[in-house]
Write an enzyme that holds these catalytic residues in place. Structure first.
Site, mmCIF file in Angstrom:
data_model
loop_
_atom_site.group_PDB
_atom_site.id
_atom_site.type_symbol
_atom_site.label_atom_id
_atom_site.label_comp_id
_atom_site.label_asym_id
_atom_site.label_seq_id
_atom_site.Cartn_x
_atom_site.Cartn_y
_atom_site.Cartn_z
ATOM 1 N N ASN A 46 1.950 0.328 4.307
ATOM 2 C CA ASN A 46 1.557 -1.057 4.585
ATOM 3 C C ASN A 46 2.799 -1.945 4.625
ATOM 4 O O ASN A 46 3.777 -1.720 3.907
ATOM 5 C CB ASN A 46 0.518 -1.573 3.577
ATOM 6 C CG ASN A 46 0.933 -1.465 2.127
ATOM 7 O OD1 ASN A 46 1.732 -0.624 1.759
ATOM 8 N ND2 ASN A 46 0.380 -2.322 1.291
ATOM 9 N N TYR A 52 0.249 -14.115 5.412
ATOM 10 C CA TYR A 52 -0.524 -12.952 4.950
ATOM 11 C C TYR A 52 -1.288 -12.170 6.015
ATOM 12 O O TYR A 52 -1.243 -10.934 6.023
ATOM 13 C CB TYR A 52 -1.488 -13.366 3.832
ATOM 14 C CG TYR A 52 -0.847 -13.800 2.528
ATOM 15 C CD1 TYR A 52 0.542 -13.777 2.359
ATOM 16 C CD2 TYR A 52 -1.616 -14.260 1.472
ATOM 17 C CE1 TYR A 52 1.134 -14.190 1.175
ATOM 18 C CE2 TYR A 52 -1.034 -14.665 0.274
ATOM 19 C CZ TYR A 52 0.346 -14.627 0.134
ATOM 20 O OH TYR A 52 0.923 -15.027 -1.040
ATOM 21 N N CYS A 57 -1.801 -2.500 7.775
ATOM 22 C CA CYS A 57 -2.114 -1.408 6.852
ATOM 23 C C CYS A 57 -1.372 -0.121 7.234
ATOM 24 O O CYS A 57 -1.014 0.087 8.403
ATOM 25 C CB CYS A 57 -3.609 -1.103 6.883
ATOM 26 S SG CYS A 57 -4.651 -2.420 6.257
ATOM 27 N N GLU A 59 -2.467 2.925 7.566
ATOM 28 C CA GLU A 59 -3.135 3.804 8.532
ATOM 29 C C GLU A 59 -2.796 3.403 9.963
ATOM 30 O O GLU A 59 -2.550 4.249 10.823
ATOM 31 C CB GLU A 59 -4.661 3.719 8.372
ATOM 32 C CG GLU A 59 -5.189 4.114 7.014
ATOM 33 C CD GLU A 59 -5.264 2.953 6.029
ATOM 34 O OE1 GLU A 59 -4.312 2.144 5.966
ATOM 35 O OE2 GLU A 59 -6.262 2.854 5.311
#
Ligand code: THU
Length: 146
Positions: A46, A52, A57, A59
């Site tokens: 990540n 933010y 992520c 993945e």
């Protein structure tokens, strides 16, 4: 034997990827590793951002690395995440956005391995879900075929 050694290797690769996690805001470090049909493993972590929502992520980083290198067919994906102060991981469920992202490239039965790893590196627990279990009744490429 093959499946065991393959998933262990993939979990270990996810943990390797996790070491590069850039997570100064959540302090939650995630690693992922995707095994390409060719046998090549692509890792991801990540990567957070001061703004933010811009963060990404593990993945999606791993799969994006593979796809951008021309690999779009996969055999399995492993995820390992937890507080960044711990070298080991907890069972870390993939977020909804990632489930949809993964879905684009894999069949319903595709295995997603979640692993709890001790700080000493032992796999203490693993759960294997199919993509369909994590994202039932999903929308995918077939829906856009005329
Ligand atoms: N995170 C992932 O990398 N993968 C997931 O599927 C769950 C959440 C990251 C995003 C963020 O950097 C941190 O974990 C806390 O949400």
């Amino acid at each position: 034997m093959e499946w065991k050694s393959e998933y262990e290797k993939l979990v270990n690769s996810a943990l390797e990827g996790r070491k590069n996690s850039y997570s100064p805001y959540s302090h939650f470090a995630v690693g992922a590793a995707v095994l390409g049909k060719t046998g090549e493993i692509f890792t991801g972590c990540n990567i957070e951002n001061a703004s933010y929502p811009v963060g990404i992520c593990a993945e999606r980083v791993a799969i994006s690395k593979a796809v951008s290198e021309g690999v779009r067919s996969f055999k399995a994906l492993a995820i390992a995440g937890g507080p960044d102060k711990n070298p080991g991981s907890d069972i870390c469920e993939p977020c909804g956005l990632c489930r949809q992202f993964i879905r684009e490239f894999v069949p319903a039965g595709f295995p997603i391995i979640l692993a709890k790893v001790s700080d000493e590196g032992e796999i203490e627990e693993k759960v294997v879900y199919s993509l369909e279990e994590l994202l039932p009744h999903s929308f995918g490429p077939d829906n856009l075929k005329g």
